[in-house]
Design a protein around this motif. Structure first.
Motif, short mmCIF file in Angstrom:
data_model
loop_
_atom_site.label_atom_id
_atom_site.label_comp_id
_atom_site.label_asym_id
_atom_site.label_seq_id
_atom_site.Cartn_x
_atom_site.Cartn_y
_atom_site.Cartn_z
N GLU A 76 13.22 -4.59 -6.76
CA GLU A 76 12.06 -4.89 -5.93
C GLU A 76 12.29 -4.47 -4.47
OE1 GLU A 76 9.93 -8.63 -8.13
OE2 GLU A 76 11.66 -9.08 -6.88
N LEU A 77 13.48 -4.73 -3.95
CA LEU A 77 13.78 -4.38 -2.56
C LEU A 77 13.84 -2.86 -2.37
CD1 LEU A 77 16.44 -7.10 -1.71
CD2 LEU A 77 14.10 -6.93 -0.83
N MET A 78 14.40 -2.16 -3.35
CA MET A 78 14.48 -0.70 -3.26
C MET A 78 13.08 -0.08 -3.33
SD MET A 78 17.89 -0.01 -5.58
CE MET A 78 17.59 1.76 -5.74
N MET A 79 12.19 -0.66 -4.15
CA MET A 79 10.85 -0.12 -4.26
C MET A 79 10.02 -0.41 -3.02
SD MET A 79 9.81 -0.59 -8.29
CE MET A 79 8.28 0.30 -8.07
N ALA A 80 10.44 -1.40 -2.24
CA ALA A 80 9.73 -1.74 -1.00
C ALA A 80 10.43 -1.17 0.24
CB ALA A 80 9.60 -3.26 -0.87
N SER A 81 11.45 -0.33 0.02
CA SER A 81 12.29 0.14 1.12
C SER A 81 11.61 1.19 1.99
CB SER A 81 13.59 0.72 0.56
OG SER A 81 13.33 1.91 -0.19
N GLY A 82 10.64 1.91 1.44
CA GLY A 82 10.04 3.01 2.18
C GLY A 82 10.79 4.32 2.04
N ASP A 83 11.93 4.29 1.35
CA ASP A 83 12.71 5.50 1.08
C ASP A 83 12.25 6.08 -0.26
OD1 ASP A 83 14.74 7.25 0.05
OD2 ASP A 83 16.14 6.44 1.50
N PRO A 84 11.64 7.27 -0.28
CA PRO A 84 11.11 7.83 -1.53
C PRO A 84 12.15 7.96 -2.64
CG PRO A 84 10.31 9.07 0.36
CD PRO A 84 11.36 8.14 0.87
N THR A 85 13.39 8.31 -2.26
CA THR A 85 14.44 8.48 -3.27
C THR A 85 14.78 7.14 -3.92
OG1 THR A 85 15.39 10.36 -2.09
CG2 THR A 85 16.80 9.25 -3.70
N LYS A 118 1.92 -2.43 -5.65
CA LYS A 118 2.01 -2.95 -4.28
C LYS A 118 2.28 -1.83 -3.28
CE LYS A 118 3.61 -7.60 -5.52
NZ LYS A 118 4.78 -8.53 -5.53
N SER A 119 2.81 -0.69 -3.75
CA SER A 119 3.11 0.43 -2.87
C SER A 119 1.86 1.28 -2.59
CB SER A 119 4.20 1.31 -3.48
OG SER A 119 3.73 2.01 -4.63
N ASN A 120 0.70 0.82 -3.09
CA ASN A 120 -0.57 1.54 -2.90
C ASN A 120 -0.50 2.98 -3.40
OD1 ASN A 120 -1.67 -0.77 -1.78
ND2 ASN A 120 -1.33 -0.10 0.33
N PRO A 121 -0.21 3.16 -4.69
CA PRO A 121 -0.10 4.52 -5.23
C PRO A 121 -1.46 5.16 -5.46
CG PRO A 121 0.06 2.96 -7.02
CD PRO A 121 -0.06 2.15 -5.75
N VAL A 122 -1.45 6.42 -5.80
CA VAL A 122 -2.65 7.11 -6.26
C VAL A 122 -2.62 7.12 -7.79
CG1 VAL A 122 -3.91 9.30 -6.34
CG2 VAL A 122 -2.78 8.58 -4.22
#
Length: 205
Positions: free
Chosen positions: A59-68, A95-99
């Motif tokens: 969860e923290l990595m997906m919210a990190s803002g780092d695409p990788t 939650k990352s507001n994807p397309v």
């Protein structure tokens, strides 16, 4: 006309910053090793034997803002054999507001209204009757318990319940299943089209 030549000292002064920026083989190898080692460390966090720590890392990595890191964590969750982890991965993705890049299989219908749907949604249809639309997600609405479409403040796009994820197309809700290939799949009802239309949405792309 005589050719003019720049002084050698001027040329060397110009090239020096460029040459200084050139990596040696050893420097390049060191940076590669550092990058790979860093990724291995993140994978170790994701594969922690303690489920709580593993989920927290994802969860923290997906919210990190780092695409990788986001992609690494999303793939870990989506391809997990644990349904709880898979659900959390989808929630973190939304939650990352994807397309939402949605593909529609129109081969199952002869209705002319199938193509009309894409004219009204700025989508497209190819010769094989495969339709395509892209809908950006814009945050979560607590009152409706759903993730919203961009530009439509009150229109739900997707929601996740204990039963699983579902999507709203043409105001109709349809259940989705996450496949082993990282795609959400289901069948949706389109206005004035009698047959349910199969759709596929990539989560890992």
């Amino acid at each position: 006309m005589k050719a003019s030549f720049l002084p050698v000292c001027f040329i060397l002064a110009f090239l020096q910053p460029v040459l200084a920026q050139t990596l040696s083989i050893d420097e390049l190898k060191a940076q590669i090793d550092q990058k790979v080692s860093s990724q291995d460390e993140f994978r170790e966090l994701l594969n922690d034997p303690d489920p709580a720590r593993s989920i927290a890392a994802m969860e923290l990595m997906m919210a990190s803002g780092d695409p990788t890191l986001e992609r690494m964590a999303r793939e870990f969750g989506v391809f997990s054999s644990d349904p709880v982890v898979r659900r959390l991965a989808i929630e973190a993705w939304l939650k990352s507001n994807p397309v939402l890049n949605i593909t529609y299989d129109g081969s199952v219908t002869e209705s002319a209204y199938f193509k009309n749907f894409f004219q009204n949604t700025n989508g497209s249809v190819n010769e094989d009757k495969q339709g395509f639309t892209s809908f950006p997600v814009n945050g979560y609405d607590e009152a409706q318990d759903c993730y919203l479409f961009v530009g439509n403040k009150n229109d739900c796009a997707m929601r996740i319940t204990d039963v699983g994820p579902s999507i709203a197309i043409s105001k109709f809700w349809a259940p989705l299943q996450l496949g082993d290939d990282g795609y959400l799949r289901g069948q949706v009802n389109i206005y004035r089209v009698d047959e349910p239309i199969p759709i596929a949405i990539p989560v890992t792309d």
